[in-house]
Scaffold this active site. Structure first.
Site, mmCIF file in Angstrom:
data_model
loop_
_atom_site.group_PDB
_atom_site.id
_atom_site.type_symbol
_atom_site.label_atom_id
_atom_site.label_comp_id
_atom_site.label_asym_id
_atom_site.label_seq_id
_atom_site.Cartn_x
_atom_site.Cartn_y
_atom_site.Cartn_z
ATOM 1 N N ASP A 39 16.034 73.513 58.337
ATOM 2 C CA ASP A 39 16.974 72.571 59.072
ATOM 3 C C ASP A 39 16.061 71.797 59.894
ATOM 4 O O ASP A 39 14.768 71.973 59.929
ATOM 5 C CB ASP A 39 18.001 73.684 59.553
ATOM 6 C CG ASP A 39 19.278 72.857 60.609
ATOM 7 O OD1 ASP A 39 19.029 71.609 60.644
ATOM 8 O OD2 ASP A 39 20.002 73.627 60.968
HETATM 9 C C1 BGC Z 1 22.268 70.995 61.884
HETATM 10 C C2 BGC Z 1 22.570 70.798 60.454
HETATM 11 C C3 BGC Z 1 22.382 69.035 60.159
HETATM 12 C C4 BGC Z 1 20.801 68.490 60.818
HETATM 13 C C5 BGC Z 1 20.895 66.996 60.749
HETATM 14 C C6 BGC Z 1 20.778 70.366 62.533
HETATM 15 O O1 BGC Z 1 20.828 70.417 63.837
HETATM 16 O O2 BGC Z 1 22.002 72.433 62.055
HETATM 17 O O3 BGC Z 1 23.641 71.004 60.032
HETATM 18 O O4 BGC Z 1 22.306 68.719 59.048
HETATM 19 O O5 BGC Z 1 20.846 69.163 62.213
HETATM 20 O O6 BGC Z 1 21.875 66.342 61.716
#
Ligand code: BGC
Length: 726
Positions: A226
């Site tokens: 993530d």
């Molecule tokens: C989130 C993800 C997301 C990523 C990109 C993170 O903060 O948990 O679900 O895909 O950011 O935006």
């Protein structure tokens, strides 16, 4: 492609390979131009494709399909696949080939800020819809990314908190949607969670990433972190994480090259990551220009020759066919909780309608955080209602967001021949990044509902939210609708349902509790001192309320139709399930009402002794959803729905205790009789306890039409790990 993947990997220098393991920027990966290997662009989902930006205001517009909870309410995998294909086409419009969706974490607690993104409290419903979402996306030539693996069910300290969960609950609940995504959905990418699980940071976890995901489930796709989640180079590299996102690199990239040079990470591990990245690109048809013999462009294979994908021009289409499909789909996700006959409205009989509530003009359509998009357009329920009812009907409107407004509203309601109150949350209340602190509706909305329902018995209350809210006034309403965040066509679908142009096709994918204090994780949410204890174990959602005999506002699976259905007695292909066998459960369903409508037939398995804890036995929930089928029938029409259950539908997970035999006190067995062999196993796995199981067929977890018994052989050996989950 002119070379196989292994040859292509061997043509890369160590620095090139290491550079490919981290994003080039926020939304793309590097390529190796001298070998014709391109980078790839990623975009967030799941409700739309925001494109290569985190900031909604600077984003190009996007389609906005219903959020996860609304899709969960559809109980309709085919519908979910159609909608996710729309999102994938929008991703393609924006040059993205990897979609960061679906979110499959469970609704463990109503206050989790991201509940709206997940499908359900139930692992199987989440799993089936996840597979459908993935198939819809990947069918369009876009890679899906199932997220967040695993135990990410709170926002509080999400980067650091440890999800402390026992192995059995992990296997039987939280891992199930991921297992299906991998083994049935063939998902191309997995995103790791920010949190720790049982003390260990997920991106570094050999147990989760290598032993379970790769070795047990055979996942051969790409594992990405993530955003900004990574911490440690060596552990994550060895555990099998492939791609650090976003760029520029911190833990991978040059740091990984250094770890390989220092001998802390094997180059073979790095090669495997590159093979998986190339396999992803190949699967997307992006390696057609790749070659193992470099073009002589003067590049020596250092990182200076790496290519950043030029920012693609985004040309998002707002397709007319999407608008129509989304209008129908949003109605399929709307749940009619109560109806004393007021709905559907008869527009011809109305003269004066009063519309109230903070969400009445623009009902909430999505939640906040990385899932939000800039929608192509916004619809006004007020305008649509005025248009649909025509000039002969007066529509009074009052947002009534304070105490005075509530008194202005009650008096207007008493003079109308119908009142509609639209209340709910909004994306600033339900969002990634923080959890809600209360399940109650914000502001004076509860007072508004009470005042208007008291002033006019012909009041319809509509709740627009992504997760449950307290509805202490529910029993005072003549008609009550739960509309989860349903995307760009929320307002038009609501109108269609109100006036009966559409069937309210949804069923609750999550229990609506009476009080926050009744919920399974109460006291264990959102965590403290760096730990969130999943103390309720297996008893997530309805499993908890049933085992504890707790009343709920509305049970899992509940939802009314505008017609009526008869669910007939099920027939089984066999009343006995032996080792390796399957049983088919056929259930006749008839539309016994006067209009076309949808019924969701639900099949639960109740194990012997469910809800009771006998010494030596495994505790089992009272019953668990093992199949569901949504059918659309005309008046008088009948069909038969079938559930195909294998042994996994009856199994529980045993984490085993390898040390028990050694530790057991050496006491004479005549004095202390030995426990049954099943009490302490040395091999972990899925086991089926022998006995008579009940198959409960109904229209919600609390409304069972028929129960039939099935004798299950079970046994002391674990199920074959190659057996796919039902
Ligand atoms: C989130 C993800 C997301 C990523 C990109 C993170 O903060 O948990 O679900 O895909 O950011 O935006």
């Amino acid at each position: 492609m002119t070379a196989d993947l292994a040859t292509l990997v061997s043509a890369m220098t160590l620095d090139e390979k290491a550079a490919l393991t981290a994003g080039a920027d926020n939304w793309s990966t590097f390529g190796v131009p001298r070998l014709g290997v391109p980078g790839v662009v990623l975009s967030d989902g799941p409700v739309g494709a925001r494109g290569a930006t985190v900031d909604r205001e600077s984003a190009t517009t996007s389609v906005a399909i219903p959020s996860g909870t609304a899709l969960g309410a559809s109980f309709d995998p085919a519908l979910v696949a159609r909608l996710s294909a729309i999102v994938a086409r929008q991703a393609l419009d924006k040059g993205a080939r990897v979609l960061l969706a679906p979110t499959v974490n469970l609704h463990r607690h109503p206050l989790w800020g991201r509940n709206f993104e997940g499908f359900s409290e139930d692992p199987l419903l989440s799993a089936k819809l996840a597979v459908a979402y993935i198939q819809g996306v990947q069918g369009e030539g876009v890679a899906a990314t199932v997220k967040h693996f695993v135990g990410n069910e709170a926002e509080h300290e999400r980067f650091t908190c440890s999800t402390d969960v026992d192995e059995r609950a992990l296997r039987e609940c939280y891992l199930v949607p991921f297992e299906h995504a991998v083994r049935h959905g063939h998902v191309m990418c997995v995103m790791t969670a920010y949190n720790r699980v049982n003390g260990e940071h997920v991106p570094d976890q050999d147990r989760l990433l290598r032993q379970i995901l790769r070795d047990e489930w055979g996942f051969d796709g790409l594992v990405m972190s993530d955003w900004w989640a990574m911490l440690r180079t060596d552990d994550a590299a060895r555990a099998g994480l492939d791609l650090e996102m976003p760029g520029p690199a911190r833990s991978f990239g040059p740091a990984l090259a250094a770890a390989v040079r220092a001998g802390r990470v094997a180059e073979a591990d790095l090669d495997a990551k590159i093979r998986r990245l190339l396999a992803l690109l190949d699967g997307l048809g992006l390696l057609d220009g790749a070659r193992a013999v470099p073009t002589d462009d003067g590049s020596k294979g250092g990182t200076e020759g790496l290519g950043v994908v030029p920012r693609p021009e985004e040309h998002p289409q707002d397709r007319a066919e999407d608008r129509a499909a989304l209008r129908r789909a949003a109605a399929d996700c709307i749940v009619l909780l109560r109806n004393d006959g007021l709905l559907p409205l008869d527009p011809g009989a109305l003269r004066r309608v009063a519309l109230f509530g903070a969400r009445s003009e623009h009902p909430s359509i999505m939640g906040g955080g990385s899932a939000k998009v800039r929608p192509h357009y916004q619809l006004s329920l007020l305008e649509l209602l005025r248009e649909r009812l025509g000039p002969g009907v007066e529509v009074l409107h009052e947002a009534a967001t304070d105490e005075t407004g509530v008194v202005a509203a009650a008096s207007a309601a008493s003079e109308a021949d119908l009142a509609i109150v639209v209340v709910g949350t909004a994306e600033a209340i339900e969002s990634e990044g923080y959890d809600r602190t209360t399940m109650d509706l914000p502001g004076t909305q509860d007072a508004l509902v009470r005042a208007v329902t008291a002033a006019n018995p012909r009041t319809v209350v509509v709740v627009t939210s992504g997760a449950p809210v307290t509805m202490s006034w529910a029993s005072e309403t003549a008609a009550l609708i739960q509309c989860f965040f349903s995307g760009q066509e929320t307002a038009s679908a609501l109108l269609d349902v109100l006036v009966g142009d559409a069937e309210p096709g949804g069923r609750l994918p999550t229990t609506l509790p009476l009080r926050l204090e009744h919920t399974p994780a109460f006291g264990n949410f959102p965590g403290e001192a760096s730990h969130v204890r999943y103390g309720e174990g297996l008893l997530v959602g309805y499993r908890w309320y049933e085992a504890r005999h707790l009343p709920v506002a509305f049970p899992f699976g509940h939802g009314l139709s505008y017609t009526s259905f008869e669910i007939g007695a099920p027939t089984l292909s066999s009343v006995h399930l032996g080792s390796g066998g399957r049983v088919l459960v056929d259930v006749p369903v008839t539309n016994s009402g006067a209009r076309r409508g949808a019924e969701v037939v639900q099949c639960y398995v109740a194990p012997p002794g469910g809800g009771t804890a006998a010494p030596g036995a495994r505790f089992r929930p009272v019953k668990e959803l093992r199949g569901f089928a949504k059918v659309w029938l005309d008046p008088g029409e009948s069909t038969v729905v079938s559930f195909d259950l294998g042994e996994r539908s009856f199994a529980h997970y045993d984490a085993a205790d390898e040390d028990w035999a050694e530790l057991v006190p050496r006491r004479p067995h005549e004095v202390y009789p030995p426990p049954p062999p099943s009490a302490h196993r040395t091999a972990s796995g899925w086991y089926v306890a022998p006995g008579t199981y009940e198959l409960a067929i109904g229209r919600s977890s609390a409304d069972i039409a028929h129960s039939v018994l099935l004798a299950v052989d079970g046994g002391d050996a674990p199920l074959d790990p190659a057996m796919l989950p039902d």
